[in-house]
Each structure stands twice: as C-alpha cells, then as structure tokens.
Design a protein around this motif. Sequence first.
Motif, mmCIF file in Angstrom:
data_model
loop_
_atom_site.group_PDB
_atom_site.id
_atom_site.type_symbol
_atom_site.label_atom_id
_atom_site.label_comp_id
_atom_site.label_asym_id
_atom_site.label_seq_id
_atom_site.Cartn_x
_atom_site.Cartn_y
_atom_site.Cartn_z
ATOM 1 N N GLU A 47 0.669 -0.975 0.018
ATOM 2 C CA GLU A 47 -0.038 -0.144 0.048
ATOM 3 C C GLU A 47 0.823 1.239 -0.248
ATOM 4 N N ASP A 48 1.865 1.190 0.756
ATOM 5 C CA ASP A 48 2.845 2.263 0.747
ATOM 6 C C ASP A 48 3.348 2.736 -0.677
ATOM 7 N N ILE A 49 3.621 1.513 -1.243
ATOM 8 C CA ILE A 49 4.530 1.864 -2.672
ATOM 9 C C ILE A 49 3.316 2.490 -3.583
ATOM 10 N N GLU A 50 2.031 1.900 -3.369
ATOM 11 C CA GLU A 50 1.057 2.415 -4.404
ATOM 12 C C GLU A 50 0.737 3.715 -4.075
ATOM 13 N N ILE A 51 0.936 4.326 -2.624
ATOM 14 C CA ILE A 51 0.619 5.641 -2.540
ATOM 15 C C ILE A 51 1.697 6.462 -2.929
ATOM 16 N N GLN A 52 2.993 5.845 -2.825
ATOM 17 C CA GLN A 52 4.213 6.733 -3.407
ATOM 18 C C GLN A 52 3.791 6.873 -4.848
ATOM 19 N N LEU A 53 3.443 5.930 -5.686
ATOM 20 C CA LEU A 53 3.396 5.878 -7.025
ATOM 21 C C LEU A 53 2.219 6.968 -7.431
ATOM 22 N N LEU A 54 0.995 6.830 -6.566
ATOM 23 C CA LEU A 54 -0.108 7.926 -6.720
ATOM 24 C C LEU A 54 0.467 9.227 -6.760
ATOM 25 N N LEU A 55 1.250 9.416 -5.558
ATOM 26 C CA LEU A 55 1.566 10.911 -5.488
ATOM 27 C C LEU A 55 2.693 11.456 -6.285
ATOM 28 N N GLU A 56 3.494 10.385 -6.758
ATOM 29 C CA GLU A 56 4.513 10.894 -7.881
ATOM 30 C C GLU A 56 3.703 11.160 -9.320
ATOM 31 N N GLY A 57 2.806 10.406 -9.619
ATOM 32 C CA GLY A 57 1.804 10.371 -10.676
ATOM 33 C C GLY A 57 1.263 11.986 -10.857
ATOM 34 N N VAL A 58 0.451 12.312 -9.501
ATOM 35 C CA VAL A 58 -0.070 13.528 -9.438
ATOM 36 C C VAL A 58 0.925 14.691 -9.482
ATOM 37 N N TYR A 59 2.311 14.655 -8.906
ATOM 38 C CA TYR A 59 3.070 15.416 -8.977
ATOM 39 C C TYR A 59 3.664 15.866 -10.509
ATOM 40 N N LEU A 60 3.907 14.639 -11.061
ATOM 41 C CA LEU A 60 4.363 14.555 -12.427
ATOM 42 C C LEU A 60 3.349 15.452 -13.376
ATOM 43 N N TYR A 61 1.936 14.988 -13.231
ATOM 44 C CA TYR A 61 1.074 15.244 -14.115
ATOM 45 C C TYR A 61 0.410 16.562 -13.869
ATOM 46 N N TYR A 62 0.128 16.733 -12.613
ATOM 47 C CA TYR A 62 -0.675 17.956 -12.233
ATOM 48 C C TYR A 62 0.200 19.055 -11.530
ATOM 49 N N GLY A 63 1.439 18.725 -10.966
ATOM 50 C CA GLY A 63 2.275 19.673 -10.368
ATOM 51 C C GLY A 63 2.047 19.792 -8.866
#
Length: 274
Positions: A7-23
């Motif tokens: 779950e921690d890895i999934e959260i990290q990926l989610l936050l990384e994606g949100v950062y890269l895509y939406y800033g």
Amino acid sequence: MKKTELEDIEIQLLLEGVYLYYGFDFRNYAPASLKRRIWNTIQEEELTSVSALQEKVLHDPECMERFLLNLSVNVTAMFRDPTFYLAFRHKVVPLLRTYPFIRIWCAGCSTGEEVYSMAILLQEEGLYHRCRIYATDMNEMVLRKAKVGIFPLQMMQEYTQQYINAGGKKSFSEYYTAAYESAIFSSSLKENVIFSQHNLAIDSSFNEFNVILCRNVLIYFNQLLQERVHNLLYESLGRFGILGLGRQESLKATPHEKHYEELEGNEKLYRRIR
Ligand SMILES: C[S@@+](CC[C@H](N)C(=O)[O-])C[C@H]1O[C@@H](n2cnc3c(N)ncnc32)[C@H](O)[C@@H]1O
C-alpha cells in the motif's frame, strides 16, 4: 511483502503521478492523515484500491479536483482561536502603527475567513488603508470562494461570538448583508487584498512581508516539508517582521527557532529578530 508495504508503494506511485501530471506535490505530507484522506477518496469514488484511484485521478481531472479538496483540508473559520486575534490587537498592532505601509501574507488562507477577519481587525484599528494583504492557497477552488466573500448565514452566530472574544469593537453584523441563507461581506474588506495561487511545497518567495500568517497548514506536512516552508517564511519576512502560526504549530525543531523571539508564545506569535 506485507500488505501495508505494498500500500505504501502504491501511495508513493499515486503521489508521484499526481506531482508529475498536475504539479501538486503531496509527497512530503504527514503520512497518517494523508493515508486516511486517500482512503476517504477511494471510498467516495467507489473504488477498492490505491492503484485504481491513481488510474482514475490521472485520467479524470474532475476526480483530481475532488481528490485535491479531500487532501487539502480546508477547514477554517472567522476569528478562529479568538485569543490569537486579541493578542494580535494588543501586541502586533502597536508595532504596525509605526510602519507607513504594511505588507501581509496569509499563506494557506483556504476560503478566506481568516483574511476577512484580519481585514476587519485592521479596519477597526485604523490601519487597513495602509495594508496590502496577499492571500494565497494552493487550491484554486477555495480561492474562488475566498474572492467572493460570501459565507453561510448560519455560521454568523458563532462568528459573532468569536469576533467579540477577539476584541471586536463594533456590531459584527455591520460587516455583512444577509441575503437568503448567505452573509455577503462588505466589498471594502477586500479592497486591499490580492488573492492568488501559491503552493508552499514547490513555489518560492514572492515578496518581503511585515506580517506572515501561516496557520493550521504546517500540521499536515512531514518534518522535511515543514523545514522547507519555515525557510520560505523566514526568507519572506523582513527584519522585525511578525509570524503567526496555528495553535498546534511552533518554531521548535525548525532551523529558525533562534531567529525569532516570542511575542505571545501561547498564541504562536513570533517576531523575527535576526
Ligand atoms: C486547515 S486549512 C487552514 C486555513 C486557515 N489558515 C486557518 O487557519 O483557518 C489548510 C489550508 O492549507 C492549504 N494548503 C495545504 N497544502 C498547501 C500547500 N502546499 N501550499 C499552500 N496551501 C496549502 C489547504 O488548501 C487549506 O486551504
């Protein structure tokens, strides 16, 4: 691998994606509250996993807006913690009287209740005409509400009491017009306010201020991000400038503790001394 690690890895990926895509950078928000809010969104979106939320958030900007609202915790109130405003009147206003022009930054202002409260206080102290308030938040949706300055009428009873406890000098109802279920605040209160988007996690300093209020924002950040923001606030505050934090926040364990003196420790009002 344990379920929580995955779950921690999934959260990290989610936050990384949100950062890269939406800033929007939530990578250094306090993990416990972040996890809770992510799961709230998963349930509201009728999904079952963090990965499913990532997929939806990245493909559906409206889902991202809802996610952002859930993550950014916009709870606020007029004259929140009234004794803070009382201390501001007694300890800060006399200092501000000596300045010909006063620049104030209200960082993480949410829907603006704090900004209107400060404008009322400064008007009553005869200082507002010399002030410019920069009201910022990372969330554009709440800023739009802040700009309008219309709040639910049902809150006015509570806000009137808080205003009185904050040392208010008039009748609170003089500041708004009631219409149906709304209280429309006087446009004179926003005459000297500039509302704009600013993200404390990624943006830099944009002016030098005499007063900075950053209340109830740092509690959502981890130590690393708190330090970043404290650096930013310190850099943005002129010598002898005033910093106001939230009730559960302080300068302890920040790199700048020694650069401030307590003006009113209980109320988290500090003055930059070097
Ligand atoms: C709990 S509210 C506090 C509002 C107000 N300062 C008060 O004390 O009543 C926290 C606000 O911080 C904002 N916020 C959270 N992270 C932020 C960031 N990285 N940059 C700017 N604002 C942020 C949220 O959008 C939210 O409006």
